[in-house]
Design an enzyme around this catalytic site. Sequence first.
Site, PDB file in Angstrom:
ATOM      1  N   GLY A   9       0.834  -1.198   0.000  1.00 22.35           N
ATOM      2  CA  GLY A   9       0.000   0.000   0.000  1.00 22.35           C
ATOM      3  C   GLY A   9       0.867   1.246   0.000  1.00 22.35           C
ATOM      4  N   ALA A  10       0.890   1.950  -1.149  1.00 22.19           N
ATOM      5  CA  ALA A  10       1.656   3.204  -1.218  1.00 22.19           C
ATOM      6  C   ALA A  10       0.709   4.377  -1.031  1.00 22.19           C
ATOM      7  CB  ALA A  10       2.382   3.296  -2.555  1.00 22.19           C
ATOM      8  N   SER A  12      -1.016   7.014   2.197  1.00 26.20           N
ATOM      9  CA  SER A  12      -0.408   8.044   3.046  1.00 26.20           C
ATOM     10  C   SER A  12       0.617   7.456   4.015  1.00 26.20           C
ATOM     11  CB  SER A  12      -1.507   8.776   3.819  1.00 26.20           C
ATOM     12  OG  SER A  12      -2.463   9.274   2.924  1.00 26.20           O
ATOM     13  N   GLY A  14       1.768   4.292   4.319  1.00 25.19           N
ATOM     14  CA  GLY A  14       2.734   3.387   3.695  1.00 25.19           C
ATOM     15  C   GLY A  14       3.865   4.183   3.045  1.00 25.19           C
ATOM     16  N   ALA A 131      -0.454  11.906   7.874  1.00 21.00           N
ATOM     17  CA  ALA A 131       0.087  12.100   6.527  1.00 21.00           C
ATOM     18  C   ALA A 131      -1.074  12.115   5.555  1.00 21.00           C
ATOM     19  CB  ALA A 131       1.040  10.960   6.178  1.00 21.00           C
ATOM     20  N   LYS A 184      -7.625   4.341  21.440  1.00 15.63           N
ATOM     21  CA  LYS A 184      -7.752   5.176  20.231  1.00 15.63           C
ATOM     22  C   LYS A 184      -9.120   4.933  19.582  1.00 15.63           C
ATOM     23  CE  LYS A 184      -5.292   7.155  16.442  1.00 15.63           C
ATOM     24  NZ  LYS A 184      -5.641   6.659  15.115  1.00 15.63           N
ATOM     25  N   ASN A 202     -13.588  19.384  14.623  1.00 13.25           N
ATOM     26  CA  ASN A 202     -13.571  18.758  15.954  1.00 13.25           C
ATOM     27  C   ASN A 202     -14.015  19.759  17.021  1.00 13.25           C
ATOM     28  OD1 ASN A 202     -12.613  16.592  14.597  1.00 13.25           O
ATOM     29  ND2 ASN A 202     -10.512  16.703  15.387  1.00 13.25           N
TER      30      ASN A 202
HETATM   31  P1  NAD Z   1      -4.579   5.260   2.154  1.00 14.75           P
HETATM   32  O1  NAD Z   1      -5.933   5.035   1.579  1.00 14.75           O
HETATM   33  O2  NAD Z   1      -3.910   6.579   1.937  1.00 14.75           O
HETATM   34  O3  NAD Z   1      -3.572   4.153   1.615  1.00 14.75           O
HETATM   35  C1  NAD Z   1      -3.909   2.804   1.501  1.00 14.75           C
HETATM   36  C2  NAD Z   1      -3.251   2.296   0.214  1.00 14.75           C
HETATM   37  O4  NAD Z   1      -3.354   0.880   0.204  1.00 14.75           O
HETATM   38  C3  NAD Z   1      -3.944   2.806  -1.052  1.00 14.75           C
HETATM   39  O5  NAD Z   1      -2.954   3.356  -1.907  1.00 14.75           O
HETATM   40  C4  NAD Z   1      -4.539   1.550  -1.671  1.00 14.75           C
HETATM   41  O6  NAD Z   1      -4.561   1.572  -3.085  1.00 14.75           O
HETATM   42  C5  NAD Z   1      -3.565   0.503  -1.137  1.00 14.75           C
HETATM   43  N1  NAD Z   1      -4.067  -0.861  -1.203  1.00 14.75           N
HETATM   44  C6  NAD Z   1      -5.250  -1.372  -0.769  1.00 14.75           C
HETATM   45  N2  NAD Z   1      -5.321  -2.695  -1.019  1.00 14.75           N
HETATM   46  C7  NAD Z   1      -4.152  -3.037  -1.626  1.00 14.75           C
HETATM   47  C8  NAD Z   1      -3.631  -4.249  -2.145  1.00 14.75           C
HETATM   48  N3  NAD Z   1      -4.333  -5.375  -2.098  1.00 14.75           N
HETATM   49  N4  NAD Z   1      -2.405  -4.232  -2.696  1.00 14.75           N
HETATM   50  C9  NAD Z   1      -1.690  -3.090  -2.774  1.00 14.75           C
HETATM   51  N5  NAD Z   1      -2.126  -1.900  -2.296  1.00 14.75           N
HETATM   52  C10 NAD Z   1      -3.348  -1.883  -1.734  1.00 14.75           C
HETATM   53  O7  NAD Z   1      -4.688   4.929   3.700  1.00 14.75           O
HETATM   54  P2  NAD Z   1      -3.847   5.567   4.913  1.00 14.75           P
HETATM   55  O8  NAD Z   1      -4.376   6.895   5.231  1.00 14.75           O
HETATM   56  O9  NAD Z   1      -2.388   5.393   4.664  1.00 14.75           O
HETATM   57  O10 NAD Z   1      -4.313   4.606   6.100  1.00 14.75           O
HETATM   58  C11 NAD Z   1      -3.825   3.290   6.296  1.00 14.75           C
HETATM   59  C12 NAD Z   1      -4.227   2.873   7.706  1.00 14.75           C
HETATM   60  O11 NAD Z   1      -3.527   3.719   8.633  1.00 14.75           O
HETATM   61  C13 NAD Z   1      -5.726   3.087   8.002  1.00 14.75           C
HETATM   62  O12 NAD Z   1      -6.221   2.073   8.816  1.00 14.75           O
HETATM   63  C14 NAD Z   1      -5.756   4.430   8.710  1.00 14.75           C
HETATM   64  O13 NAD Z   1      -6.875   4.589   9.574  1.00 14.75           O
HETATM   65  C15 NAD Z   1      -4.460   4.364   9.503  1.00 14.75           C
HETATM   66  N6  NAD Z   1      -3.934   5.689   9.872  1.00 14.75           N
HETATM   67  C16 NAD Z   1      -3.736   6.653   8.909  1.00 14.75           C
HETATM   68  C17 NAD Z   1      -3.204   7.891   9.280  1.00 14.75           C
HETATM   69  C18 NAD Z   1      -2.943   8.967   8.250  1.00 14.75           C
HETATM   70  O14 NAD Z   1      -2.526  10.066   8.639  1.00 14.75           O
HETATM   71  N7  NAD Z   1      -3.137   8.751   6.978  1.00 14.75           N
HETATM   72  C19 NAD Z   1      -2.885   8.122  10.633  1.00 14.75           C
HETATM   73  C20 NAD Z   1      -3.093   7.125  11.572  1.00 14.75           C
HETATM   74  C21 NAD Z   1      -3.619   5.890  11.180  1.00 14.75           C
HETATM   75  O1  KPL Z   2      -7.706  10.523  15.407  1.00 11.41           O
HETATM   76  C1  KPL Z   2      -8.510  11.376  15.115  1.00 11.41           C
HETATM   77  C2  KPL Z   2      -9.106  11.294  13.754  1.00 11.41           C
HETATM   78  O2  KPL Z   2      -9.452  12.307  13.153  1.00 11.41           O
HETATM   79  O3  KPL Z   2      -9.228  10.167  13.259  1.00 11.41           O
HETATM   80  C3  KPL Z   2      -8.937  12.384  16.154  1.00 11.41           C
HETATM   81  C4  KPL Z   2      -9.920  13.391  15.691  1.00 11.41           C
HETATM   82  C5  KPL Z   2      -7.715  13.073  16.700  1.00 11.41           C
HETATM   83  C6  KPL Z   2      -9.590  11.651  17.297  1.00 11.41           C
HETATM   84  O4  KPL Z   2     -10.757  11.047  16.922  1.00 11.41           O
END
Ligand code: NAD
Ligand code: KPL
Length: 305
Positions: A9-10, A12, A14, A131, A184, A202
């Site tokens: 997964g590339a 955010s 990843g 990200a 969380k 929020n």
């Molecule tokens: P995202 O949607 O930006 O990235 C996920 C990537 O996985 C997509 O590019 C998608 O195409 C790819 N993908 C899905 N299935 C696939 C497969 N079979 N093979 C290859 N690639 C595949 O998601 P994200 O924001 O990076 O979030 C990932 C996890 O991290 C989530 O559970 C999210 O809640 C958690 N998270 C994200 C953040 C953030 O800031 N983005 C912060 C904390 C937690």
């Molecule tokens: O983690 C968060 C989100 O936006 O997913 C916050 C708002 C900080 C808590 O629920």
Amino acid sequence: MSSTWHILGAGSLGSLWACRLARAGKAVRLILRDPQRLAAYEAAGGLTLVEQGLAQRHATPAETADTQGPIHRLLVACKAYDAEQAVVSLLPRLAKDAELILLQNGLGSQDAVAARVPHLRCLFASSTEGAFRESDWQVTFAGHGFNWLGDPANPSAPPWLEDLHDAGIPHQWTPDILTRLWRKLALNCAINPLTVLHDCRNGGLLEHHCEVATLCAELADLLRVCGQPEAAQALNEEVERVIHATAANYSSMYQDVRQGRRTEIHYLLGHACRTAARHAQPVPHLERLHRRLVEQLNARGLPSD
Ligand code: NAD
Ligand code: KPL
């Protein structure tokens, strides 16, 4: 054992992990969805990380699930609803000693993945880093945060945590990763759905103190009933603190809904409601919140599972 980090997964998170590991000289290989995505990635010349306004490109090698070769360390960086199928697609390539690091938010997807690979070690992560992608193959590091890692089945820390240290990825090993994930999840359940239903940042929830407090009380009771009393401690106070600290932000669920993207409701509020039902614990306000959120998602043509 190979020390290559395969990152599935590339998106955010990843990309954020891949760029920092690559920058520290670690061997990283991205696993992309299909040959079309791989061709697009190769045409772009790599992943770009934007940090404090500075952009740096990393020509990290990439492949698809069908590429040959064993995987010893897999960072699963897709959304919770994609994790199980994504890991299934890699089953033939997972080495006998492979370790999986599961970055998914919420709960439920980790157990679904672990059930598919009962012979392999699955480590869970809880990340508060932020990200986002402005365009394909470019990720902006939005918010500094922290990563908790742990393994509910084995308290010993893996040696490759050194790679995270070298890469400047803030982290700590914890024997209580489930407590972190539950805490969380509870914060996300108390804040995110209400921001969607009240259509607000929020900080808008400061006008809905009572509703937030009622949800926190139910969530805290649920956490105690399901064996997570530490995650229940002073929950309402922390939720209020987070609402104040992130008052100007839109929650991640709000952003998903606004941008017409599928949410992780099933692994957040859905998981809380299912756990309550399993323990015969009444959670009328959480259930009503879940119903209202499902209605809202359906009305927008978005999946509600
Ligand atoms: P995202 O949607 O930006 O990235 C996920 C990537 O996985 C997509 O590019 C998608 O195409 C790819 N993908 C899905 N299935 C696939 C497969 N079979 N093979 C290859 N690639 C595949 O998601 P994200 O924001 O990076 O979030 C990932 C996890 O991290 C989530 O559970 C999210 O809640 C958690 N998270 C994200 C953040 C953030 O800031 N983005 C912060 C904390 C937690
Ligand atoms: O983690 C968060 C989100 O936006 O997913 C916050 C708002 C900080 C808590 O629920």
